[in-house]
Design an enzyme around this catalytic site. Structure first.
Site, PDB file in Angstrom:
ATOM      1  N   TYR A  31       0.820  -1.210   0.000  1.00  0.00           N
ATOM      2  CA  TYR A  31       0.000   0.000   0.000  1.00  0.00           C
ATOM      3  C   TYR A  31       0.853   1.258   0.000  1.00  0.00           C
ATOM      4  CZ  TYR A  31       1.000   1.010   4.944  1.00  0.00           C
ATOM      5  OH  TYR A  31       1.624   1.342   6.114  1.00  0.00           O
ATOM      6  N   LYS A 145       6.494  -1.924   1.979  1.00  0.00           N
ATOM      7  CA  LYS A 145       5.313  -1.321   2.595  1.00  0.00           C
ATOM      8  C   LYS A 145       4.147  -2.302   2.460  1.00  0.00           C
ATOM      9  CE  LYS A 145       3.274   3.287   3.096  1.00  0.00           C
ATOM     10  NZ  LYS A 145       3.441   3.418   4.535  1.00  0.00           N
ATOM     11  N   GLU A 177      12.963   2.688  13.819  1.00  0.00           N
ATOM     12  CA  GLU A 177      12.058   3.752  13.363  1.00  0.00           C
ATOM     13  C   GLU A 177      10.845   3.780  14.274  1.00  0.00           C
ATOM     14  OE1 GLU A 177      10.410   2.896   9.439  1.00  0.00           O
ATOM     15  OE2 GLU A 177      10.395   0.761   9.868  1.00  0.00           O
ATOM     16  N   LEU A 201      11.377   1.222   6.843  1.00  0.00           N
ATOM     17  CA  LEU A 201      10.761   1.693   5.607  1.00  0.00           C
ATOM     18  C   LEU A 201      11.461   3.010   5.255  1.00  0.00           C
ATOM     19  CD1 LEU A 201       8.344   1.195   3.605  1.00  0.00           C
ATOM     20  CD2 LEU A 201       7.283   3.109   4.777  1.00  0.00           C
TER      21      LEU A 201
HETATM   22  N1  PMP Z   1       8.056   3.842   8.704  1.00  0.00           N
HETATM   23  C1  PMP Z   1       6.890   3.189   8.830  1.00  0.00           C
HETATM   24  C2  PMP Z   1       6.887   1.856   9.503  1.00  0.00           C
HETATM   25  C3  PMP Z   1       5.711   3.760   8.323  1.00  0.00           C
HETATM   26  O1  PMP Z   1       4.540   3.099   8.425  1.00  0.00           O
HETATM   27  C4  PMP Z   1       5.762   5.041   7.721  1.00  0.00           C
HETATM   28  C5  PMP Z   1       4.512   5.721   7.243  1.00  0.00           C
HETATM   29  N2  PMP Z   1       3.927   5.063   6.181  1.00  0.00           N
HETATM   30  C6  PMP Z   1       7.002   5.684   7.616  1.00  0.00           C
HETATM   31  C7  PMP Z   1       8.129   5.055   8.117  1.00  0.00           C
HETATM   32  C8  PMP Z   1       7.123   7.034   6.955  1.00  0.00           C
HETATM   33  O2  PMP Z   1       7.027   6.919   5.555  1.00  0.00           O
HETATM   34  P1  PMP Z   1       6.503   8.125   4.663  1.00  0.00           P
HETATM   35  O3  PMP Z   1       7.357   9.316   5.009  1.00  0.00           O
HETATM   36  O4  PMP Z   1       6.721   7.655   3.281  1.00  0.00           O
HETATM   37  O5  PMP Z   1       5.079   8.340   5.018  1.00  0.00           O
END
Ligand code: PMP
Length: 282
Positions: A31, A145, A177, A201
């Site tokens: 997603y 993701k 994270e 991620l």
């Molecule tokens: N890490 C994780 C585990 C996340 O779920 C997200 C948010 N989707 C992020 C980092 C941040 O990613 P982004 O800046 O692309 O929203």
């Protein structure tokens, strides 16, 4: 509201998903969440690239190409008259009799997407939020993701129960994270965040922040850091599509710095805001 099911824009109440959809049964899909500011999709290209990469990593063929996906995004924004909000998009490996094995080529992946109105979390961005630390119990492909978010859900709920906005995760003491964000510390004027390996991620917001640092001569390093570094940091922040650059002013009940958003975090917030303004005027 109008939602997308494959290439059909239909009323949300008309949307039907099979009970044997593999996303529903196995979390077998990927997603994205894309932020919309003033009716403009922010870093949509980067999100779509990551979407296709996530699909590739789980050996799933996307049912549409990137150009078509961009068109779907535009249609969703227009049909729902979306100004400030987000678009959620997911693709699952399709619907068929439950079996762990991949389905045959005759079973097509299922795309669903819809919009949601969301305001920028201005009060939180201004005053900062609390976070807590918990163990990272996820699998070893956090770079994907994937729809499987149970460990993230459990961590976020744990945070909520401690009156915290985010749970910051660690693996054997190494900070990876947040449960739905990337995490950063600032020590002696330098920003540090976990390298983009299989353990995190690689956030699109993270990538924007790294670029902003480079363009503005702000010292930044993608390096591992540990729980003691987190506890003794001058500043902490997390980032995501919806949280932007979110200051963490308390960690496990202890104030970080003077308990207010720090100067470098605020500097990054203003650079990020400039970046948003740039996109709006395009
Ligand atoms: N890490 C994780 C585990 C996340 O779920 C997200 C948010 N989707 C992020 C980092 C941040 O990613 P982004 O800046 O692309 O929203």
């Amino acid at each position: 509201a109008k939602v997308l099911v494959n290439d059909q824009l239909i009323e949300r109440t008309e949307a039907v998903i099979d009970i044997e959809d593999r996303g529903y049964q196995f979390g077998d899909g990927v997603y994205e969440v894309i932020r919309i500011y003033d009716g403009m999709a922010f870093t949509a290209d980067e999100h779509l690239d990551r979407f296709f990469h996530s699909a590739e990593k789980i050996k799933m063929e996307m049912p549409f190409d990137k150009q078509q996906m961009l068109q779907f995004i535009e249609q969703l924004i227009k049909e729902n008259n979306l100004q400030d909000g987000s678009i959620y998009m997911q693709v699952t490996r399709g619907a068929t009799a439950r079996n762990h094995l991949f389905p045959g080529k005759d079973i097509k992946p299922v795309l669903t997407a819809y919009t949601k109105e969301v305001a920028r979390p201005e009060e939180k961005l201004e005053n900062g939020v609390k976070a807590m630390v918990t163990e990272d119990i996820r699998w070893l492909r956090c770079d994907i993701k994937s729809l499987n978010l149970l460990p993230n859900v459990l961590a976020k709920q744990e945070a909520k129960e401690q009156d915290c906005y985010e749970a910051i995760l660690h693996r054997n003491g190494t900070v990876t994270e947040g449960s739905s964000s990337n995490a950063y510390i600032i020590k002696d004027g330098k920003i540090i965040t976990h390298p983009a390996t299989n353990l995190i991620l690689n956030g699109i917001t993270r990538q924007v922040i790294l670029q902003l640092c480079q363009a503005n001569q702000i010292p930044v390093a993608e390096e591992e850091f540990h729980l003691d570094d987190l506890k003794t940091a001058d500043e902490i922040f997390v980032s995501s599509t919806t949280s932007e650059v979110m200051p963490i002013v308390q960690l496990d009940g202890q104030s970080i710095g003077d308990g207010k958003p720090g100067p470098l975090t605020k500097k990054l917030q203003s650079l990020f805001l400039e970046k948003i303004e740039e996109v709006k005027t395009q």
